[in-house]
Design an enzyme around this catalytic site. Structure first.
Site, PDB file in Angstrom:
ATOM      1  N   LYS A 228      22.828  24.437   1.316  1.00 26.06           N
ATOM      2  CA  LYS A 228      22.907  25.292  -0.096  1.00 26.06           C
ATOM      3  C   LYS A 228      22.055  26.589   0.003  1.00 26.06           C
ATOM      4  O   LYS A 228      22.469  27.210   1.292  1.00 26.06           O
ATOM      5  CB  LYS A 228      20.437  24.828  -0.026  1.00 26.06           C
ATOM      6  N   ARG A 262      16.433  16.117   4.832  1.00 25.12           N
ATOM      7  CA  ARG A 262      17.941  15.175   3.968  1.00 25.12           C
ATOM      8  C   ARG A 262      19.064  16.048   4.109  1.00 25.12           C
ATOM      9  O   ARG A 262      18.823  17.424   4.103  1.00 25.12           O
ATOM     10  CB  ARG A 262      17.332  15.066   2.693  1.00 25.12           C
TER      11      ARG A 262
END
Length: 282
Positions: A228, A262
Site C-alpha cells: 500500500k 491480508r
C-alpha cells in the site's frame, strides 16, 4: 501477543483457529485494482491465482470484484455480481473445501455469494456505511463479518482525511458498530483498522504503532498493508518494489496482535508468520 478471548471463527460449520495467525490471499477479478499481479479476469488466470494462493499456504482466499483503490471507478451491483459469479463457480469446482471470503460492501451481493456459492466470510470495507442492510444481512446469514474502518468512500476517501484523534475516533466507530452487530445476534466479528482508507501517511503509522490497543475489543484483528501507499509514499518506491516494506509491516502487525494478514504475496507472509510464531513460543 497472547489474549485470553476465543480466537475461533465458524466457517461453513468448521472452526478456524486464529490463535495461530492466518494468511488471506487476495484474488481480484477487476481490471483496475492497484496491484496488477493479483488481478485475474480469465478462467485460466483465476484458476492459477487461486491455486497459487492455496499452495503457498494461505487458509483464506479473499475475492473482490469492486476496486477500492483511491478514485476507483464506481460499478453497479449487477456488474460486481457478473464478475463474481464465474469466479466463484471456478473456485467451487476446483477448491470445494477452500475458505472463501468475498470483499463487498453490498448486502445483496453478500447474500447471493453466501446462499448460492457457499462463501464463508464477508469482508466489508465500509463497515455497513455504504449499505445499511449489511448488518441485518450478515446477522441473518450468520457468517463471519470483517468490518473495516473507512472514512468516506473509495471515490473521495483520500481527498481530505481528518480526525480529532485517529485512535479514539476509530475505537468509537468500532465500539458502536460491534454493539449493533451483537444486538443483531452476530458473534463472529473481525476488525480491520483500514490502513490506507481515508487516512494520511501519519494516520496509518499512528494506527499501526498503537495496534495492540485494539485488543480491548476482544475480537480477532485483520491487517491489510500489502504493497500500500503507506509503504510506497514513505520510501519513494512503486507497489512493485514494496514487498520488503510489506514484510516489515506484517512482522510489526503480528508482534502487535494481528490474527489475519491480508496479502498479495502469500508465500512471504506465511514465512513471516512461521518466524514470528517460532520466536514467540521460545
Amino acid at each position: 501477543m497472547s489474549q485470553s478471548f476465543s480466537k475461533y471463527i465458524n466457517v461453513n460449520g468448521r472452526l478456524l483457529d486464529l490463535s495461530y495467525p492466518q494468511v488471506m490471499g487476495i484474488l481480484n477479478v477487476t481490471p483496475d485494482s492497484f496491484y496488477a499481479r493479483c488481478r485475474a479476469e480469465t478462467e485460466i488466470a483465476i484458476t492459477n491465482r487461486a491455486r497459487q494462493i492455496l499452495e503457498e499456504g494461505a487458509s483464506i482466499i479473499d475475492i473482490g470484484a469492486y476496486s477500492s483503490r483511491p478514485n476507483a471507478e464506481h460499478i453497479s451491483a449487477e456488474e460486481e455480481l457478473n464478475r463474481l459469479r464465474p469466479a466463484l463457480k471456478i473456485l467451487n469446482k476446483n477448491h470445494p473445501d477452500a475458505i472463501i471470503s468475498v470483499d463487498t460492501f453490498r448486502a445483496d451481493v453478500a447474500e447471493v455469494c453466501v446462499k448460492e456459492y457457499g462463501v464463508a466470510i464477508i469482508n466489508d470495507i465500509a463497515g455497513g456505511e455504504m449499505d445499511k442492510k449489511m448488518f441485518d444481512t450478515v446477522a441473518n446469514l450468520q457468517v463471519p463479518y470483517i468490518m473495516m474502518h473507512m472514512q468516506g468512500t473509495p471515490q473521495d476517501m483520500q481527498l481530505t482525511p481528518h480526525y480529532n484523534n485517529i485512535l479514539k475516533d476509530t475505537f468509537l466507530y468500532f465500539a458502536e458498530k460491534v454493539q449493533k452487530l451483537r444486538d443483531n445476534g452476530l458473534n463472529d466479528i473481525i476488525l480491520d483498522p483500514g490502513f490506507g482508507f481515508g487516512k494520511t501517511l501519519d494516520h496509518n503509522y499512528e494506527l499501526l504503532s498503537h495496534l495492540e490497543e485494539f485488543s480491548i475489543f476482544e475480537l480477532p484483528l485483520l491487517v491489510g498493508v500489502s504493497r500500500k501507499s503507506m509503504i510506497t509514499k514513505l520510501l519513494g518506491i512503486t507497489s512493485d518494489e514494496a514487498l520488503n516494506g510489506t514484510t516489515i509491516l506484517n512482522t510489526i502487525a503480528l508482534e502487535k496482535g494481528a490474527d489475519i494478514l491480508r496479502v498479495h504475496d502469500v508465500k512471504e507472509a506465511v514465512q513471516v508468520v512461521k518466524i514470528v510464531e517460532k520466536c514467540r513460543n521460545k
